[in-house]
Design a protein around this motif. Structure first.
Motif, PDB file in Angstrom:
ATOM      1  N   VAL A  78      39.800  26.504  39.423  1.00 14.63           N
ATOM      2  CA  VAL A  78      38.396  26.105  39.240  1.00 14.63           C
ATOM      3  C   VAL A  78      37.479  27.091  39.955  1.00 14.63           C
ATOM      4  O   VAL A  78      36.427  27.482  39.437  1.00 14.63           O
ATOM      5  N   GLY A  79      37.877  27.531  41.140  1.00 17.59           N
ATOM      6  CA  GLY A  79      37.076  28.509  41.879  1.00 17.59           C
ATOM      7  C   GLY A  79      36.888  29.804  41.114  1.00 17.59           C
ATOM      8  O   GLY A  79      35.793  30.372  41.077  1.00 17.59           O
ATOM      9  N   VAL A  80      37.944  30.255  40.464  1.00 21.66           N
ATOM     10  CA  VAL A  80      37.862  31.485  39.665  1.00 21.66           C
ATOM     11  C   VAL A  80      36.994  31.265  38.433  1.00 21.66           C
ATOM     12  O   VAL A  80      36.115  32.070  38.122  1.00 21.66           O
ATOM     13  N   LEU A  81      37.220  30.161  37.734  1.00 23.37           N
ATOM     14  CA  LEU A  81      36.533  29.921  36.462  1.00 23.37           C
ATOM     15  C   LEU A  81      35.061  29.543  36.613  1.00 23.37           C
ATOM     16  O   LEU A  81      34.237  29.925  35.784  1.00 23.37           O
ATOM     17  N   TYR A  82      34.730  28.783  37.663  1.00 21.65           N
ATOM     18  CA  TYR A  82      33.377  28.243  37.758  1.00 21.65           C
ATOM     19  C   TYR A  82      32.544  28.766  38.931  1.00 21.65           C
ATOM     20  O   TYR A  82      31.334  28.621  38.931  1.00 21.65           O
ATOM     21  N   PHE A  83      33.214  29.349  39.927  1.00 26.00           N
ATOM     22  CA  PHE A  83      32.480  29.802  41.102  1.00 26.00           C
ATOM     23  C   PHE A  83      32.576  31.308  41.313  1.00 26.00           C
ATOM     24  O   PHE A  83      32.147  31.816  42.346  1.00 26.00           O
ATOM     25  N   GLY A  84      33.134  32.007  40.347  1.00 25.43           N
ATOM     26  CA  GLY A  84      33.190  33.464  40.406  1.00 25.43           C
ATOM     27  C   GLY A  84      34.066  34.017  41.524  1.00 25.43           C
ATOM     28  O   GLY A  84      33.845  35.144  41.973  1.00 25.43           O
ATOM     29  N   GLU A  85      35.057  33.252  41.944  1.00 27.48           N
ATOM     30  CA  GLU A  85      35.943  33.740  42.993  1.00 27.48           C
ATOM     31  C   GLU A  85      36.863  34.834  42.446  1.00 27.48           C
ATOM     32  O   GLU A  85      37.050  34.966  41.241  1.00 27.48           O
ATOM     33  N   SER A  86      37.440  35.583  43.337  1.00 30.85           N
ATOM     34  CA  SER A  86      38.249  36.751  42.999  1.00 30.85           C
ATOM     35  C   SER A  86      39.386  36.428  42.028  1.00 30.85           C
ATOM     36  O   SER A  86      40.034  35.388  42.138  1.00 30.85           O
ATOM     37  N   ARG A  87      39.609  37.364  41.104  1.00 33.87           N
ATOM     38  CA  ARG A  87      40.731  37.285  40.157  1.00 33.87           C
ATOM     39  C   ARG A  87      41.714  38.425  40.403  1.00 33.87           C
ATOM     40  O   ARG A  87      42.442  38.814  39.501  1.00 33.87           O
ATOM     41  N   ASP A  88      41.729  38.961  41.602  1.00 35.29           N
ATOM     42  CA  ASP A  88      42.579  40.128  41.831  1.00 35.29           C
ATOM     43  C   ASP A  88      44.059  39.765  41.714  1.00 35.29           C
ATOM     44  O   ASP A  88      44.448  38.604  41.785  1.00 35.29           O
ATOM     45  N   LEU A  89      44.874  40.786  41.506  1.00 31.80           N
ATOM     46  CA  LEU A  89      46.288  40.602  41.213  1.00 31.80           C
ATOM     47  C   LEU A  89      47.006  39.826  42.312  1.00 31.80           C
ATOM     48  O   LEU A  89      47.808  38.930  42.019  1.00 31.80           O
ATOM     49  N   GLY A  90      46.735  40.139  43.547  1.00 33.11           N
ATOM     50  CA  GLY A  90      47.392  39.440  44.651  1.00 33.11           C
ATOM     51  C   GLY A  90      47.123  37.952  44.639  1.00 33.11           C
ATOM     52  O   GLY A  90      48.016  37.135  44.880  1.00 33.11           O
ATOM     53  N   ARG A  91      45.892  37.597  44.337  1.00 31.94           N
ATOM     54  CA  ARG A  91      45.517  36.177  44.281  1.00 31.94           C
ATOM     55  C   ARG A  91      46.217  35.482  43.108  1.00 31.94           C
ATOM     56  O   ARG A  91      46.765  34.382  43.270  1.00 31.94           O
TER      57      ARG A  91
END
Length: 111
Positions: A78-91
């Motif tokens: 949800v953080g990635v999809l709605y709050f623009g949180e990091s999508r980096d490979l490690g995450r």
């Protein structure tokens, strides 16, 4: 439906509600928005109730780990999809490792 299947369904619902209340904590702005805060507290209580129902049948270590895993993965997504949180490979890889752990606990579980 078997007792164990019902316990896993309780756990799934409780995990999803954990995502709801975690997002509610963010949206309540430190409990400064009373309506969101109230909804968050209700989701917390419901989530704990579902976990308690599941733990009547499932081992506590498995149930708690899966519950927190669902909450962690769901909240991160949800953080990635709605709050623009990091999508980096490690995450992303870390989230996938948590999912693997949840699946592994389910497959290895003996109530």
């Amino acid at each position: 439906m078997s007792v164990e299947t019902r316990a896993w369904l309780w756990l799934l619902v409780a995990g999803v509600l954990e995502v709801v209340w975690a997002i509610g904590l963010k949206q309540s702005n430190g409990f400064r928005k009373p309506d969101v805060a109230a909804f968050t507290v209700v989701a917390m209580i419901a989530s704990f109730y579902g976990l308690a129902q599941a733990l009547k049948v499932l081992p506590v270590g498995t149930g708690y780990a899966v519950w927190t895993g669902i909450g962690a993965v769901g909240t991160a997504i949800v953080g990635v999809l709605y709050f623009g949180e990091s999508r980096d490979l490690g995450r992303v890889l870390s989230i996938l490792l948590i999912v693997c752990g949840i699946v592994g606990l389910k497959l290895a579980s003996r109530a």
